[in-house]
Each structure stands twice: as C-alpha cells, then as structure tokens.
Design a protein around this motif. Sequence first.
Motif, mmCIF file in Angstrom:
data_model
loop_
_atom_site.group_PDB
_atom_site.id
_atom_site.type_symbol
_atom_site.label_atom_id
_atom_site.label_comp_id
_atom_site.label_asym_id
_atom_site.label_seq_id
_atom_site.Cartn_x
_atom_site.Cartn_y
_atom_site.Cartn_z
ATOM 1 N N UNK A 148 0.828 -1.205 0.000
ATOM 2 C CA UNK A 148 0.000 0.000 0.000
ATOM 3 C C UNK A 148 0.866 1.261 0.000
ATOM 4 N N UNK A 149 0.241 2.457 -0.099
ATOM 5 C CA UNK A 149 1.021 3.699 -0.166
ATOM 6 C C UNK A 149 1.909 3.942 1.050
ATOM 7 N N UNK A 150 1.579 3.341 2.194
ATOM 8 C CA UNK A 150 2.401 3.484 3.395
ATOM 9 C C UNK A 150 3.543 2.484 3.433
ATOM 10 N N UNK A 151 3.689 1.690 2.343
ATOM 11 C CA UNK A 151 4.720 0.652 2.180
ATOM 12 C C UNK A 151 4.473 -0.567 3.057
ATOM 13 N N UNK A 152 3.264 -0.684 3.596
ATOM 14 C CA UNK A 152 2.890 -1.883 4.347
ATOM 15 C C UNK A 152 2.550 -2.973 3.337
ATOM 16 N N UNK A 153 3.073 -4.159 3.574
ATOM 17 C CA UNK A 153 2.843 -5.303 2.695
ATOM 18 C C UNK A 153 1.981 -6.311 3.426
ATOM 19 N N UNK A 154 0.969 -6.826 2.729
ATOM 20 C CA UNK A 154 0.113 -7.846 3.327
ATOM 21 C C UNK A 154 -0.438 -8.763 2.243
ATOM 22 N N UNK A 155 -0.696 -9.991 2.646
ATOM 23 C CA UNK A 155 -1.214 -10.995 1.726
ATOM 24 C C UNK A 155 -2.734 -10.976 1.772
ATOM 25 N N UNK A 156 -3.362 -10.759 0.617
ATOM 26 C CA UNK A 156 -4.821 -10.772 0.533
ATOM 27 C C UNK A 156 -5.370 -12.190 0.632
ATOM 28 N N UNK A 157 -4.821 -13.061 -0.178
ATOM 29 C CA UNK A 157 -5.339 -14.422 -0.278
ATOM 30 C C UNK A 157 -4.305 -15.341 -0.887
ATOM 31 N N UNK A 158 -4.605 -16.619 -0.774
ATOM 32 C CA UNK A 158 -3.776 -17.665 -1.373
ATOM 33 C C UNK A 158 -4.730 -18.723 -1.908
ATOM 34 N N UNK A 218 8.842 -3.709 4.496
ATOM 35 C CA UNK A 218 10.112 -4.205 3.976
ATOM 36 C C UNK A 218 10.869 -3.083 3.275
ATOM 37 N N UNK A 219 12.143 -2.957 3.609
ATOM 38 C CA UNK A 219 12.966 -1.975 2.904
ATOM 39 C C UNK A 219 13.406 -2.538 1.557
ATOM 40 N N UNK A 220 13.562 -3.837 1.457
ATOM 41 C CA UNK A 220 13.927 -4.489 0.198
ATOM 42 C C UNK A 220 12.894 -5.570 -0.104
ATOM 43 N N UNK A 221 11.831 -5.149 -0.773
ATOM 44 C CA UNK A 221 10.713 -6.055 -1.053
ATOM 45 C C UNK A 221 11.166 -7.232 -1.923
ATOM 46 N N UNK A 222 12.004 -6.971 -2.893
ATOM 47 C CA UNK A 222 12.446 -8.034 -3.795
ATOM 48 C C UNK A 222 13.261 -9.094 -3.058
ATOM 49 N N UNK A 223 14.075 -8.686 -2.075
ATOM 50 C CA UNK A 223 14.838 -9.666 -1.291
ATOM 51 C C UNK A 223 13.890 -10.540 -0.480
ATOM 52 N N UNK A 224 12.870 -9.957 0.093
ATOM 53 C CA UNK A 224 11.886 -10.725 0.866
ATOM 54 C C UNK A 224 11.134 -11.698 -0.042
ATOM 55 N N UNK A 225 10.827 -11.254 -1.257
ATOM 56 C CA UNK A 225 10.153 -12.121 -2.221
ATOM 57 C C UNK A 225 11.036 -13.316 -2.576
ATOM 58 N N UNK A 226 12.334 -13.088 -2.751
ATOM 59 C CA UNK A 226 13.253 -14.201 -3.054
ATOM 60 C C UNK A 226 13.249 -15.228 -1.921
ATOM 61 N N UNK A 227 13.228 -14.761 -0.672
ATOM 62 C CA UNK A 227 13.171 -15.676 0.477
ATOM 63 C C UNK A 227 11.885 -16.497 0.422
ATOM 64 N N UNK A 228 10.773 -15.834 0.116
ATOM 65 C CA UNK A 228 9.473 -16.501 0.012
ATOM 66 C C UNK A 228 9.506 -17.590 -1.065
ATOM 67 N N UNK A 229 10.046 -17.254 -2.230
ATOM 68 C CA UNK A 229 10.092 -18.218 -3.332
ATOM 69 C C UNK A 229 11.037 -19.378 -3.021
#
Length: 156
Positions: free
Chosen positions: A71-81, A127-138
């Motif tokens: 979101x605009x506040x840089x908060x990341x959340x999962x809607x659904x899976x 997350x300051x580095x969203x892409x790094x967090x995504x790599x961990x997730x994957x």
Amino acid sequence: MRLLVVLLAGLFSACTVTLEGVSLTYRLDLTPAILRFEPDRGVGATYFVGEDIRFFLTLESPGWVSLVVVDPDRRTYELDRFYLVRGTHVLPPGAYRYTLTPPRGLHRVRAIYTDTEPGALRLEGFFTDWDARLRVYLEASRALHPHVAETYFYVR
C-alpha cells in the motif's frame, strides 16, 4: 540482436541429443505461468474507499497463487492464497469481496505463482527491500517454476 536471441531460444527450447543409440530430450519452457493479471477496471484504474475490487488472472499452468499488496504506506500484506487450475479466473471467487479501505493512493498488487504449496511463510510487514523478501518466500516454497506478475490501482 533480437533475432539472434529468438533463434537461440527456439534452438534451445526443444533439443534432442543422441549418443550411440541413447536419446536424451529436454525442453526449456519459456512460457510464463501468469499470462494476465489486472484489476477489473484495468491497470492503473481509480477506485474509491468502500468500493469492491476484483482481479482477472489467467494461468498457463495450475498452481498456487498468492495475492500480495504493497500500500502507499509501504505496508505489505497478503490478501489471499489459492490453488487454481489453468485458465482465466476472477478473484476473489464467489460472493467473497475485497472492499477497499484507506490509505488512499497507489496500491501495487503482485500475483505470486508457485507450482508447489508455499507453506506457512507469509509476506506481511514493512520491507525496505521487497524483492529480497520475495526471493526468500520463493526459496522457501521450493517452487521449480515460480512467476510474479504485478499490477496497480489507485484508491481515492
């Protein structure tokens, strides 16, 4: 240069190697798993607080899809899976709804496809580095063919 890349991709996309009567065939699949991902009003559309939003998603292969919002506040959340079959889907399915709430502004949404169940790890927080967090997730999902598609919309 592009022609060379296309020719090499075609050459290596389906190869057969034969050694003294033994045949080895391999195929490199360059088709993305997510063919279409966008809000129901189109990419970059404007919605108002309190309105419902849906997403169109087309998959080339069946698999797990997580919808993650920044979101605009840089908060990341999962809607659904979801586990979804090949084809076009409207998310959320059925009578379930995504009703928009503040903050107002640009909302980025990523559809994260994995061919294996992602497990308990969730993408939530600041997350300051969203892409790094995504790599961990994957990596944690142990997916052989992950794919990520991004879209966006505005909330007024």
